[in-house]
Design a protein around this motif. Structure first.
Motif, PDB file in Angstrom:
ATOM      1  N   GLU A 246       1.032  -1.346  -0.135  1.00 23.52           N
ATOM      2  CA  GLU A 246       0.067  -0.028   0.025  1.00 23.52           C
ATOM      3  C   GLU A 246       0.797   1.259  -0.103  1.00 23.52           C
ATOM      4  O   GLU A 246       0.671   2.358  -0.543  1.00 23.52           O
ATOM      5  CB  GLU A 246      -0.737   0.151   1.327  1.00 23.52           C
ATOM      6  CG  GLU A 246      -2.036  -1.029   1.187  1.00 23.52           C
ATOM      7  CD  GLU A 246      -2.762  -1.216   2.519  1.00 23.52           C
ATOM      8  OE1 GLU A 246      -2.776  -0.262   3.546  1.00 23.52           O
ATOM      9  OE2 GLU A 246      -2.846  -2.337   2.712  1.00 23.52           O
ATOM     10  N   GLU A 247       1.997   1.195   0.569  1.00 25.84           N
ATOM     11  CA  GLU A 247       2.873   2.306   0.706  1.00 25.84           C
ATOM     12  C   GLU A 247       3.627   2.712  -0.623  1.00 25.84           C
ATOM     13  O   GLU A 247       3.953   3.859  -0.857  1.00 25.84           O
ATOM     14  CB  GLU A 247       4.105   2.183   1.702  1.00 25.84           C
ATOM     15  CG  GLU A 247       3.367   2.260   3.202  1.00 25.84           C
ATOM     16  CD  GLU A 247       3.502   3.521   3.879  1.00 25.84           C
ATOM     17  OE1 GLU A 247       3.548   4.422   3.141  1.00 25.84           O
ATOM     18  OE2 GLU A 247       2.947   3.546   4.784  1.00 25.84           O
ATOM     19  N   PHE A 248       3.397   1.725  -1.547  1.00 30.08           N
ATOM     20  CA  PHE A 248       3.987   2.025  -2.740  1.00 30.08           C
ATOM     21  C   PHE A 248       2.805   1.899  -3.927  1.00 30.08           C
ATOM     22  O   PHE A 248       3.010   1.630  -5.185  1.00 30.08           O
ATOM     23  CB  PHE A 248       5.023   0.992  -3.201  1.00 30.08           C
ATOM     24  CG  PHE A 248       6.142   0.786  -2.301  1.00 30.08           C
ATOM     25  CD1 PHE A 248       7.173   1.598  -2.687  1.00 30.08           C
ATOM     26  CD2 PHE A 248       6.222   0.178  -0.973  1.00 30.08           C
ATOM     27  CE1 PHE A 248       8.428   1.662  -1.763  1.00 30.08           C
ATOM     28  CE2 PHE A 248       7.291   0.282  -0.011  1.00 30.08           C
ATOM     29  CZ  PHE A 248       8.139   0.983  -0.516  1.00 30.08           C
ATOM     30  N   SER A 393       8.455  -0.536  12.121  1.00 32.30           N
ATOM     31  CA  SER A 393       7.037  -0.625  11.880  1.00 32.30           C
ATOM     32  C   SER A 393       7.280  -0.947  10.116  1.00 32.30           C
ATOM     33  O   SER A 393       8.032  -0.483   9.642  1.00 32.30           O
ATOM     34  CB  SER A 393       6.149   0.459  12.079  1.00 32.30           C
ATOM     35  OG  SER A 393       6.640   1.616  11.289  1.00 32.30           O
ATOM     36  N   THR A 394       6.078  -1.365   9.758  1.00 30.47           N
ATOM     37  CA  THR A 394       5.757  -1.498   8.333  1.00 30.47           C
ATOM     38  C   THR A 394       6.110  -0.062   7.561  1.00 30.47           C
ATOM     39  O   THR A 394       7.021  -0.076   6.525  1.00 30.47           O
ATOM     40  CB  THR A 394       4.245  -1.771   7.924  1.00 30.47           C
ATOM     41  OG1 THR A 394       4.084  -3.080   8.844  1.00 30.47           O
ATOM     42  CG2 THR A 394       4.056  -2.433   6.578  1.00 30.47           C
ATOM     43  N   ALA A 398       8.852   1.028   4.814  1.00 33.30           N
ATOM     44  CA  ALA A 398       8.780   1.444   3.353  1.00 33.30           C
ATOM     45  C   ALA A 398       9.484   2.775   3.541  1.00 33.30           C
ATOM     46  O   ALA A 398      10.085   2.940   2.228  1.00 33.30           O
ATOM     47  CB  ALA A 398       7.151   2.077   3.507  1.00 33.30           C
ATOM     48  N   HIS A 399       9.784   3.638   4.382  1.00 31.44           N
ATOM     49  CA  HIS A 399      10.829   4.771   4.293  1.00 31.44           C
ATOM     50  C   HIS A 399      12.250   4.277   3.845  1.00 31.44           C
ATOM     51  O   HIS A 399      12.726   4.745   2.924  1.00 31.44           O
ATOM     52  CB  HIS A 399      10.838   5.498   5.577  1.00 31.44           C
ATOM     53  CG  HIS A 399       9.627   6.230   5.860  1.00 31.44           C
ATOM     54  ND1 HIS A 399       8.901   6.776   7.048  1.00 31.44           N
ATOM     55  CD2 HIS A 399       8.693   6.901   4.985  1.00 31.44           C
ATOM     56  CE1 HIS A 399       8.034   7.229   7.167  1.00 31.44           C
ATOM     57  NE2 HIS A 399       7.664   7.536   5.726  1.00 31.44           N
ATOM     58  N   PRO A 523       0.523   0.687   7.370  1.00 32.54           N
ATOM     59  CA  PRO A 523       0.270   1.787   6.633  1.00 32.54           C
ATOM     60  C   PRO A 523      -1.097   2.232   7.133  1.00 32.54           C
ATOM     61  O   PRO A 523      -2.115   1.474   7.482  1.00 32.54           O
ATOM     62  CB  PRO A 523       0.137   1.354   5.132  1.00 32.54           C
ATOM     63  CG  PRO A 523       1.136   0.131   5.327  1.00 32.54           C
ATOM     64  CD  PRO A 523       1.063  -0.473   6.516  1.00 32.54           C
ATOM     65  N   LEU A 524      -1.189   3.754   7.059  1.00 32.06           N
ATOM     66  CA  LEU A 524      -2.520   3.987   7.691  1.00 32.06           C
ATOM     67  C   LEU A 524      -3.413   3.938   6.993  1.00 32.06           C
ATOM     68  O   LEU A 524      -3.734   4.118   5.766  1.00 32.06           O
ATOM     69  CB  LEU A 524      -2.141   5.814   7.999  1.00 32.06           C
ATOM     70  CG  LEU A 524      -1.031   6.279   8.692  1.00 32.06           C
ATOM     71  CD1 LEU A 524      -0.856   7.863   8.760  1.00 32.06           C
ATOM     72  CD2 LEU A 524      -1.435   5.727  10.108  1.00 32.06           C
TER      73      LEU A 524
END
Lengths: 591, 162
Positions: A246-248, A393-394, A398-399, A523-524
């Motif tokens: 989701e972050e991507f 964290s997930t 991602a960062h 991811p939020l």
């Protein structure tokens, strides 16, 4: 059910009585902006203090504007959601909110993922008149091992307060003071570390601004990765692979297991392992403990503690240490998979690759913020050296991936390394509510009855209902299983046990809605509960795709016992894989 | 309850328990419980809030939220003669700010503070419902109407030997 007809932006709609204007508008495809309001549809988690007034609309015949999130529809109502009066009011409200908000968006941890920022964009805010009159609050930053609070960024939506009090019943947070000085925090403005906070991170998961964020460990991990004297290994929790995409920009529910492994390898980790391996190990230990207690109980032992409670969720462990210390001998003594992994990595694996404990750095990728706290608990350290050095964290992973110029979407799929990367489908489902107990049932059933399961799926243990009950037939012995997610729901089951009214033999508890897939480090979801459902589906799909689906069939787990641990609950297993709990409740003493 | 250990005298603990019990230990009675408790102890320090929270089975964060929301409640001990200056709209328009300034000057304390001898404390409140007498000052239970900065000295003098 009584219905009412009304008109919104000149479109007619019929809704059930008691429906809010906001929800009725949604049925017409009209998306009224909301800020404090939050609704995880289908889960019954709703925040509607009607406080921010961003969602105001004009109702014909009503003198003032109505907050659409908390105003019910009435028969014949005529509503307008974007008249000049509404647009101006909405903008003024936003300007007021921003006049008391720091302007450091460029360096804010939430930048690019902030609902307040998005709202400013949506409403076309270009200046903030009158901010020289606003008395900006100046609270100190509160740094805990898991959660960072920057109260100056609080906009008083009170979502965190609702999650902490109503859903989790933790009661660490409440609104205090008034006017410009109002904010949300623990009593007496104490640090979150001194409160009853469990670090579940659900406040962070719903915070629309940068007021609540996680403690960031990405720098520490980059430092370790660039240190040539260190061997750096990583473990990834089951729920991470179902959400990282989701972050991507990938659709929620897209499994990225193979791409995640490739990304971690390219980041420079020497070995890419899987927390799922340790989840299988957890089942061996916890399952054996469950069977042990059950056998004693069925044999007539009145002293044995039942029901047994799962102990994988660190926020849940914190919760009972704070609130139910008198019951601390009921949960399983099995450590969480994160900590089992760390303990095995720094002994068994370190020996295998001939690296000294202090030169081996164990990083974990978790959907969770409480794992950060768990990793630094004293009982999980040897001479000050923690079994798990850093827990990310997930979102932090991602960062890291973005900073390493990797485009996750286009990466090829690779496999985890051996031996701590092999796992079964039973381990994968640890990521969803009901998963741990289903995994335990698969193994306990076969070990107890000596029979092979014809079907490994236990549909009766699955679902999103907050408290679930099922009875599984263990070859003539009915075993009653309870499941709760959300600490408020767990509290109900614990109160039953306390009152001696519990009918269960085993209970699984997860602190977060949906289990780890809804964890505070994911991811939020920005109030979209369909994301949690998509992640759940992905986890079960991963389980289905596995050849091995029962923990006791994992060949590397079998080998680990043969080469190193002996058997489940052996002395060595006790030393490395089990723990004890503490009474952390507050006390009123007579002076 | 928070995780912090709370120390309190047994006598005081029993008094708070009694007060809570007189309201059936109901959460909805929190404000009334705090009123009674403050009436007895003069103020609501952290320890007292912890006990109230425990007795009413609610979080101490919520109790603290209520205590800090209402200006009537105080966490600091008040003076023997608590002085409250009304700064509601009517009193404010009729010069309450100047009266407050004079009290601060004469007593050499700020709002929310108590004189070193523990005699006077200073607070502001919003409207006592006596707008016809604005500006209004309360000392303990006694009400003074149409107070001017020049009259402050006389009010304080009344408490000279008390």
């Amino acid at each position: 059910m009584e219905k009412v007809k009304l008109s919104i932006d000149n479109k007619l709609v019929e809704v059930e009585k008691g429906t809010t204007i906001y929800k009725a508008a949604k049925q017409l495809g009209i998306d009224i902006p909301v800020l404090c309001y939050m609704n995880l549809e289908g889960l019954g988690i709703e925040n509607k203090p009607g406080g921010c007034r961003i969602c105001v609309v004009e109702v014909e015949g009503r003198r003032n504007l109505a907050p659409s999130c908390s105003t019910d529809c009435t028969e014949g109502m005529v509503v307008h959601t974007h008249t000049m009066r509404v647009i101006n009011a909405r903008r003024t409200v936003m300007e007021f909110i921003l006049s008391d908000h720091p302007k450091d968006c460029l360096t804010c941890a939430k930048s690019g993922n902030c609902e307040l920022q998005d709202m400013a964009v949506k409403l076309g805010i270009r200046e903030i008149p009158g901010q020289e009159y606003a008395a900006m609050s100046t609270y100190k930053m509160d740094f805990s091992p898991s959660i960072i609070r920057d109260l100056d960024k609080c906009i008083m939506c009170r979502r965190c307060e609702m999650m902490c009090n109503e859903f989790q019943t933790v009661g660490a947070l409440s609104a205090f003071n008034r006017g410009f000085q109002s904010a949300v925090g623990p009593a007496f403005e104490m640090d979150i570390e001194d409160s009853t906070c469990t670090y579940c991170g659900q406040c962070v998961a719903v915070c629309p601004t940068g007021a609540l964020t996680e403690k960031d460990h990405t720098r520490d991990v980059i430092n370790a990765l660039s240190d040539p004297t260190k061997t750096v290994i990583v473990q990834t929790a089951p729920a991470v692979r179902a959400a990282l995409g989701e972050e991507f920009g990938l659709k929620p529910g897209t499994l990225v297991t193979g791409k995640m492994v490739t990304a971690l390898r390219r980041l420079g980790f020497n070995y890419v392992f899987d927390t799922d391996f340790a989840a299988d190990l957890t089942i061996m230990e916890e399952g054996t403990e469950l069977l042990g207690r059950l056998t004693k109980f069925l044999g007539g032992d009145k002293e044995v503690k039942l029901p047994i409670l799962t102990s994988c969720c660190p926020a849940w462990v914190n919760f009972f240490e704070h609130n139910f210390p008198e019951m601390k001998d009921i949960p399983s003594t099995a450590r969480s998979p994160q900590q089992m992994f760390g303990a095995i990595a720094k002994t068994y694996f370190a020996d295998k690759i001939k690296v000294k404990r202090e030169d081996l750095v164990v990083v974990s990728i978790m959907p969770c913020l409480a794992k950060k706290y768990e990793a630094q608990r004293d009982e999980f350290k040897v001479d000050g050296n923690p079994d798990v050095d850093f827990s990310l964290s997930t979102r932090e992973l991602a960062h890291l991936i973005k900073q390493a110029n990797l485009d996750l979407k286009t990466l090829p799929d690779e496999d985890f390394d051996k031996p701590l990367g092999e796992s079964t489908g039973a381990a994968v489902i640890f990521g969803v509510t009901g998963g741990v107990i289903e995994a335990a049932t698969r193994t306990a059933y076969e070990l107890h009855t000596g029979k092979k399961l014809a079907k490994v799926e236990f549909e009766q243990l699955r679902g999103m209902e907050f408290i679930r009950k099922a009875t599984i037939d263990f070859n003539g012995t009915p075993i009653n299983i309870g499941i709760a997610h959300g600490l408020g729901n767990a509290r109900k089951l614990l109160d039953e046990i306390k009152a001696g009214k519990s009918e269960f033999h085993a209970i699984e508890i997860m602190a977060c809605p949906g289990g780890c897939i809804g964890g505070g480090g994911q991811p939020l979801h920005h109030s979209d509960s369909s994301i949690l459902k998509a992640r759940t589906k992905a986890i079960y799909a991963e389980d289905e795709g596995k050849v091995l689906r029962k923990s006791h069939e994992n060949p590397y787990i079998i080998k680990l016992y043969e080469e190193f641990l002996g058997k489940p609950m052996s002395e060595k297993a006790h030393h490395l894989l089990h723990t004890h709990y503490f009474d952390k409740s507050g006390k009123i003493e007579i002076s | 309850m928070s995780r912090i250990k709370v120390k309190i005298k047994e006598k005081d603990l029993n008094i708070i328990k009694e007060i809570c019990k007189s309201f059936n230990n109901e959460q909805g009675e929190l404000i009334n419980v705090l009123h009674k408790t403050q009436e007895h102890f003069g103020y609501l320090p952290a320890e007292i809030q912890e006990v109230v929270a425990k007795e009413l089975e609610m979080s101490v964060a919520k109790v603290y939220g209520v205590v800090t929301f209402y200006s009537f409640f105080t966490m600091k001990p008040k003076g023997k003669f608590p002085i409250s200056i009304c700064t509601g709209t009517a009193c404010y328009v009729r010069g309450a700010e100047n009266v407050l300034g004079e009290f601060k000057r004469q007593l050499n304390i700020e709002v929310g503070e108590t004189t070193p001898d523990g005699k006077f404390s200073l607070s502001c409140l919003r409207c006592v419902g006596a707008c016809g007498l604005a500006p209004v000052v309360l000392v303990g239970d006694k009400t003074y109407g149409r107070v001017s900065p020049e009259g402050v000295k006389d009010i304080l003098a009344e408490y000279n030997d008390k």
